[in-house]
Enzyme design. Structure first.
Site, PDB file in Angstrom:
ATOM      1  N   GLY A  41       0.795  -1.245   0.000  1.00  0.00           N
ATOM      2  CA  GLY A  41       0.000   0.000   0.000  1.00  0.00           C
ATOM      3  C   GLY A  41       0.815   1.276   0.000  1.00  0.00           C
ATOM      4  O   GLY A  41       0.261   2.367  -0.150  1.00  0.00           O
ATOM      5  N   LYS A  53      -6.348  10.771   6.881  1.00  0.00           N
ATOM      6  CA  LYS A  53      -7.792  10.990   6.778  1.00  0.00           C
ATOM      7  C   LYS A  53      -8.519  10.407   7.981  1.00  0.00           C
ATOM      8  O   LYS A  53      -9.536  10.928   8.415  1.00  0.00           O
ATOM      9  CB  LYS A  53      -8.349  10.419   5.476  1.00  0.00           C
ATOM     10  CG  LYS A  53      -8.435  11.448   4.355  1.00  0.00           C
ATOM     11  CD  LYS A  53      -7.133  11.757   3.665  1.00  0.00           C
ATOM     12  CE  LYS A  53      -6.443  13.011   4.011  1.00  0.00           C
ATOM     13  NZ  LYS A  53      -5.166  13.232   3.328  1.00  0.00           N
ATOM     14  N   HIS A 444     -31.500  19.051  -5.875  1.00  0.00           N
ATOM     15  CA  HIS A 444     -31.658  20.075  -4.845  1.00  0.00           C
ATOM     16  C   HIS A 444     -32.158  19.421  -3.565  1.00  0.00           C
ATOM     17  O   HIS A 444     -33.021  18.554  -3.636  1.00  0.00           O
ATOM     18  CB  HIS A 444     -32.675  21.121  -5.318  1.00  0.00           C
ATOM     19  CG  HIS A 444     -33.010  22.130  -4.263  1.00  0.00           C
ATOM     20  ND1 HIS A 444     -32.149  23.166  -3.946  1.00  0.00           N
ATOM     21  CD2 HIS A 444     -34.084  22.240  -3.441  1.00  0.00           C
ATOM     22  CE1 HIS A 444     -32.698  23.884  -2.974  1.00  0.00           C
ATOM     23  NE2 HIS A 444     -33.861  23.344  -2.647  1.00  0.00           N
TER      24      HIS A 444
HETATM   25  P1  FAD Z   1       4.501   5.350  -2.535  1.00  0.00           P
HETATM   26  O1  FAD Z   1       3.110   5.328  -2.030  1.00  0.00           O
HETATM   27  O2  FAD Z   1       5.479   6.217  -1.868  1.00  0.00           O
HETATM   28  O3  FAD Z   1       4.985   3.848  -2.568  1.00  0.00           O
HETATM   29  C1  FAD Z   1       6.267   3.484  -2.932  1.00  0.00           C
HETATM   30  C2  FAD Z   1       6.596   2.177  -2.249  1.00  0.00           C
HETATM   31  O4  FAD Z   1       7.823   1.719  -2.791  1.00  0.00           O
HETATM   32  C3  FAD Z   1       6.827   2.283  -0.755  1.00  0.00           C
HETATM   33  O5  FAD Z   1       6.000   1.382  -0.075  1.00  0.00           O
HETATM   34  C4  FAD Z   1       8.306   1.927  -0.554  1.00  0.00           C
HETATM   35  O6  FAD Z   1       8.537   1.151   0.617  1.00  0.00           O
HETATM   36  C5  FAD Z   1       8.566   1.099  -1.782  1.00  0.00           C
HETATM   37  N1  FAD Z   1       9.969   1.105  -2.210  1.00  0.00           N
HETATM   38  C6  FAD Z   1      10.811   2.175  -2.342  1.00  0.00           C
HETATM   39  N2  FAD Z   1      12.003   1.785  -2.811  1.00  0.00           N
HETATM   40  C7  FAD Z   1      11.915   0.439  -2.993  1.00  0.00           C
HETATM   41  C8  FAD Z   1      12.799  -0.540  -3.465  1.00  0.00           C
HETATM   42  N3  FAD Z   1      14.025  -0.221  -3.861  1.00  0.00           N
HETATM   43  N4  FAD Z   1      12.386  -1.833  -3.489  1.00  0.00           N
HETATM   44  C9  FAD Z   1      11.142  -2.185  -3.091  1.00  0.00           C
HETATM   45  N5  FAD Z   1      10.238  -1.278  -2.638  1.00  0.00           N
HETATM   46  C10 FAD Z   1      10.626   0.012  -2.602  1.00  0.00           C
HETATM   47  N6  FAD Z   1      -2.156  11.809  -1.900  1.00  0.00           N
HETATM   48  C11 FAD Z   1      -3.456  11.893  -2.256  1.00  0.00           C
HETATM   49  O7  FAD Z   1      -3.778  11.795  -3.443  1.00  0.00           O
HETATM   50  N7  FAD Z   1      -4.436  12.114  -1.318  1.00  0.00           N
HETATM   51  C12 FAD Z   1      -4.148  12.258  -0.010  1.00  0.00           C
HETATM   52  O8  FAD Z   1      -5.058  12.449   0.804  1.00  0.00           O
HETATM   53  C13 FAD Z   1      -2.790  12.180   0.391  1.00  0.00           C
HETATM   54  N8  FAD Z   1      -2.453  12.330   1.691  1.00  0.00           N
HETATM   55  C14 FAD Z   1      -1.141  12.202   2.066  1.00  0.00           C
HETATM   56  C15 FAD Z   1      -0.821  12.374   3.408  1.00  0.00           C
HETATM   57  C16 FAD Z   1       0.496  12.254   3.823  1.00  0.00           C
HETATM   58  C17 FAD Z   1       0.828  12.440   5.285  1.00  0.00           C
HETATM   59  C18 FAD Z   1       1.508  11.947   2.867  1.00  0.00           C
HETATM   60  C19 FAD Z   1       2.933  11.780   3.305  1.00  0.00           C
HETATM   61  C20 FAD Z   1       1.201  11.796   1.529  1.00  0.00           C
HETATM   62  C21 FAD Z   1      -0.127  11.929   1.115  1.00  0.00           C
HETATM   63  N9  FAD Z   1      -0.493  11.814  -0.227  1.00  0.00           N
HETATM   64  C22 FAD Z   1      -1.802  11.941  -0.600  1.00  0.00           C
HETATM   65  C23 FAD Z   1       0.507  11.537  -1.280  1.00  0.00           C
HETATM   66  C24 FAD Z   1       0.468  10.047  -1.652  1.00  0.00           C
HETATM   67  O9  FAD Z   1       0.713   9.276  -0.511  1.00  0.00           O
HETATM   68  C25 FAD Z   1       1.518   9.755  -2.721  1.00  0.00           C
HETATM   69  O10 FAD Z   1       1.338  10.616  -3.823  1.00  0.00           O
HETATM   70  C26 FAD Z   1       1.378   8.318  -3.202  1.00  0.00           C
HETATM   71  O11 FAD Z   1       1.522   7.413  -2.131  1.00  0.00           O
HETATM   72  C27 FAD Z   1       2.419   8.022  -4.277  1.00  0.00           C
HETATM   73  O12 FAD Z   1       2.287   6.707  -4.685  1.00  0.00           O
HETATM   74  P2  FAD Z   1       3.515   5.875  -5.283  1.00  0.00           P
HETATM   75  O13 FAD Z   1       2.965   4.524  -5.595  1.00  0.00           O
HETATM   76  O14 FAD Z   1       4.165   6.648  -6.353  1.00  0.00           O
HETATM   77  O15 FAD Z   1       4.578   5.779  -4.103  1.00  0.00           O
HETATM   78  P1  NAD Z   2       3.918  20.947  -0.210  1.00  0.00           P
HETATM   79  O1  NAD Z   2       4.759  21.087  -1.405  1.00  0.00           O
HETATM   80  O2  NAD Z   2       2.437  20.804  -0.371  1.00  0.00           O
HETATM   81  O3  NAD Z   2       4.134  22.197   0.759  1.00  0.00           O
HETATM   82  C1  NAD Z   2       5.380  22.538   1.271  1.00  0.00           C
HETATM   83  C2  NAD Z   2       5.333  23.972   1.732  1.00  0.00           C
HETATM   84  O4  NAD Z   2       6.516  24.246   2.439  1.00  0.00           O
HETATM   85  C3  NAD Z   2       5.253  24.970   0.595  1.00  0.00           C
HETATM   86  O5  NAD Z   2       4.233  25.888   0.859  1.00  0.00           O
HETATM   87  C4  NAD Z   2       6.632  25.609   0.579  1.00  0.00           C
HETATM   88  O6  NAD Z   2       6.627  26.948   0.138  1.00  0.00           O
HETATM   89  C5  NAD Z   2       7.002  25.511   2.039  1.00  0.00           C
HETATM   90  N1  NAD Z   2       8.429  25.525   2.332  1.00  0.00           N
HETATM   91  C6  NAD Z   2       9.427  24.935   1.624  1.00  0.00           C
HETATM   92  N2  NAD Z   2      10.616  25.123   2.245  1.00  0.00           N
HETATM   93  C7  NAD Z   2      10.348  25.829   3.365  1.00  0.00           C
HETATM   94  C8  NAD Z   2      11.143  26.321   4.427  1.00  0.00           C
HETATM   95  N3  NAD Z   2      12.459  26.101   4.468  1.00  0.00           N
HETATM   96  N4  NAD Z   2      10.549  27.004   5.421  1.00  0.00           N
HETATM   97  C9  NAD Z   2       9.214  27.227   5.401  1.00  0.00           C
HETATM   98  N5  NAD Z   2       8.410  26.786   4.422  1.00  0.00           N
HETATM   99  C10 NAD Z   2       8.956  26.082   3.423  1.00  0.00           C
HETATM  100  O7  NAD Z   2       4.534  19.730   0.590  1.00  0.00           O
HETATM  101  P2  NAD Z   2       3.950  18.856   1.780  1.00  0.00           P
HETATM  102  O8  NAD Z   2       2.855  19.561   2.486  1.00  0.00           O
HETATM  103  O9  NAD Z   2       5.145  18.409   2.551  1.00  0.00           O
HETATM  104  O10 NAD Z   2       3.344  17.623   1.013  1.00  0.00           O
HETATM  105  C11 NAD Z   2       4.181  16.800   0.199  1.00  0.00           C
HETATM  106  C12 NAD Z   2       3.412  16.160  -0.907  1.00  0.00           C
HETATM  107  O11 NAD Z   2       2.479  15.215  -0.417  1.00  0.00           O
HETATM  108  C13 NAD Z   2       2.660  17.181  -1.711  1.00  0.00           C
HETATM  109  O12 NAD Z   2       3.200  17.187  -3.004  1.00  0.00           O
HETATM  110  C14 NAD Z   2       1.248  16.709  -1.759  1.00  0.00           C
HETATM  111  O13 NAD Z   2       0.784  16.624  -3.075  1.00  0.00           O
HETATM  112  C15 NAD Z   2       1.262  15.325  -1.128  1.00  0.00           C
HETATM  113  N6  NAD Z   2       0.135  15.279  -0.185  1.00  0.00           N
HETATM  114  C16 NAD Z   2      -1.127  15.323  -0.695  1.00  0.00           C
HETATM  115  C17 NAD Z   2      -2.206  15.355   0.158  1.00  0.00           C
HETATM  116  C18 NAD Z   2      -3.577  15.429  -0.411  1.00  0.00           C
HETATM  117  O14 NAD Z   2      -3.722  15.174  -1.596  1.00  0.00           O
HETATM  118  N7  NAD Z   2      -4.580  15.764   0.376  1.00  0.00           N
HETATM  119  C19 NAD Z   2      -2.016  15.336   1.526  1.00  0.00           C
HETATM  120  C20 NAD Z   2      -0.721  15.311   2.010  1.00  0.00           C
HETATM  121  C21 NAD Z   2       0.353  15.275   1.137  1.00  0.00           C
END
Ligand code: FAD
Ligand code: NAD
Length: 465
Positions: A41, A53, A444
């Protein structure tokens, strides 16, 4: 196939990788997926989308009870926070969903190779000491937290944490400082503010939520301030020291100037994420990364090396789970000889705060750079359902091409913006004009009627304002 172990080997089982593996298997390809984490995942299911979430949803209920929103509807309650139980339901959600992917792997006969993969040649990887050769290799290794020099994350200590640490805090901090006013800072800052923390957000730029529409950024800032988050915009953190259970941060104006200090019980470093390529030994496969550390691909997700593909956070584009998933499906279909396409112009993004913030397509600023536009806006205060539900904040904004009326972007701040934005994305995918949306019958009373009204406002004829 004779001397290959698999038709497709996916590296990484996040939403990009596991979805690619399932589609490849559905298309009759012999598929394996290497994942080093203990559960499938990826970031999304284990430490990202899902657990965040779970905490957002639960803390939203807590605040509705504690903050008076329920009282406004005639429900008087005095909630008591059981943080352990709240974390418990978060862990249950993660366990259920990651277990679900394991079930889907078994159902689709996908081999889970347990361990981190590294290339030994262009068609072979080493996983836990075993060489595996595949005709096609999809790199879906995702991303991890961008470190901030001088502000060392230590999730175990729980004082300076990243998003993973911030999801697991054992108690509600007195003062939480969030570094970065992006999606993670605002979502996780909201969780702990709702549960009782004072939250200060330090953002380098002059406005929060970079990349979003200008009106949305301003309105979101106003709403979060009203909720009690303090913002220090145009400010950078230059260092941190941890003394016992507290951190002292050094802050400076972004443009330079006099430094100040800020004490915090918890500091969340959320300044972005960077692609995971360390440890893959890309050089052995003949691959290199670009200046931003990403693996470049063509429109079909082919890298520069035949037989190696890449998707998700590790390639350019927004770091979003649904973008990774769609790329996974398209990439597997392309490997199978089909035509897999992702329309990167129509990728919705949602911030799951209260209210939610969502957008798809161009911002007004970007659209204006391309030509003349018409904009229609409708406030949620004038939407009967939002008003009845005591949800007055926000608006819908529809941006259309001035000549063709084709919808170029839709931006929404509303309690259910994340659900509403799907309609806008679908309309845009079908090449809709604002008139198409304005003349579509909407049920609505629903929040979605605000999209219809904003579309009507493009030609200056909304009914309810
Ligand atoms: P990942 O989900 O990062 O998965 C990559 C996987 O590869 C990992 O499990 C890792 O262990 C594995 N891996 C890495 N290197 C290797 C290797 N060499 N060999 C084997 N396995 C390896 N996005 C949304 O759209 N909606 C959200 O609400 C949202 N909320 C987020 C909240 C948080 C706190 C964070 C941190 C991110 C959130 N994101 C959200 C962003 C979202 O999680 C990522 O965009 C998404 O998971 C990317 O998917 P991916 O498959 O590219 O990589
Ligand atoms: P982000 O890119 O959304 O925001 C980072 C923020 O930090 C920016 O506003 C930037 O200007 C600021 N920043 C950068 N350097 C700084 C510094 N030195 N001091 C102060 N501010 C600084 O990054 P994030 O919030 O870490 O999220 C990472 C990624 O995870 C995002 O690309 C986002 O798409 C993904 N994500 C998505 C969701 C969602 O879809 N709901 C939720 C969580 C994370």
């Amino acid at each position: 196939m004779a001397d290959y172990d698999y038709d497709v080997l996916v590296i990484g089982a996040g939403p990009g990788g596991y979805v690619a593996a399932i589609r490849a298997a559905q298309l009759g390809l012999k598929t394996a997926c290497a994942e080093g984490r203990e559960t499938l995942g990826g970031t999304c299911l284990n430490v990202g989308c899902i657990p965040s979430k779970a905490m957002l949803h639960a803390s939203e209920y807590y605040e509705a009870a504690a903050g008076g929103a329920m009282a406004a509807m005639g429900i008087k309650v005095k909630p008591e926070l059981d943080l352990g139980a709240m974390h418990g339901q978060r862990k249950d959600a993660v366990k259920g969903l990651t277990g679900g992917i394991e079930f889907l792997f078994k159902k689709n006969k996908i081999d889970w190779l347990k361990g981190y993969a590294k290339f030994t040649s262009a068609d072979t990887v080493d996983v836990a000491g075993k060489n595996v050769r595949a005709k096609n290799i999809i790199i879906a290794t995702g991303s991890s937290v961008t470190p901030l020099p001088g502000v060392e994350v230590d999730n175990a200590k729980g004082v300076i944490v990243d998003s993973t640490g911030a999801l697991e805090l054992a108690k509600v901090p007195g003062h939480m400082v969030v570094i970065g006013g992006g999606v993670i800072g605002l979502e996780l800052g909201s969780v702990w503010r709702r549960l009782g923390a004072k939250v200060t957000c330090v953002e380098f730029l002059d406005q929060i939520l970079p990349g979003m529409d200008g009106d949305v950024r301003k309105e979101a800032n106003r709403i979060f301030k009203k909720q009690g988050i303090e913002f220090k915009l145009k400010t950078k953190v230059t260092g941190a020291t941890v003394k016992g259970k507290k951190a002292v941060l050094t802050l400076e104006p972004a443009a330079g100037g006099e430094a100040e200090t800020l004490e915090a019980d918890v500091v969340l470093v959320s300044i972005g994420r960077r692609p995971n390529t360390d440890g893959l030994a890309l050089d052995k496969a003949g691959l290199a990364v670009n200046k931003r550390g990403q693996i470049e691909t063509d429109h079909d997700f082919r890298t520069s090396v035949p037989g190696i593909w890449a998707i998700g956070d590790v390639i350019p584009g927004p770091m979003l789970a649904h973008k990774a998933e769609d790329e996974g499906i398209a990439c597997a279909e392309n490997i199978a000889g089909q035509t897999g396409i992702v329309n990167h112009d129509v990728i919705p993004s949602v911030v799951y705060t209260w209210p939610e913030i969502a957008g798809v397509g161009l911002t007004e600023e970007a659209a204006k750079e391309r030509g003349e536009v018409k904009v229609g806006k409708f406030p949620m205060l004038a939407n009967s359902r939002a008003k009845t539900n005591h949800e007055p904040d926000g608006f819908v904004k529809v941006i259309a091409d001035a000549k063709t009326d084709r919808v170029l972007g839709v931006w929404i701040i509303a309690s259910v913006a994340g659900t509403m934005i799907a309609q806008a994305a679908q309309a845009m995918e079908f090449g809709a004009t604002s008139e198409d949306i304005a003349y579509t019958c909407h049920a609505h009373p629903t929040h979605s009627e605000a999209i219809k009204e904003a579309a009507m406002a493009v030609t200056g004829k909304p009914i309810h304002i």
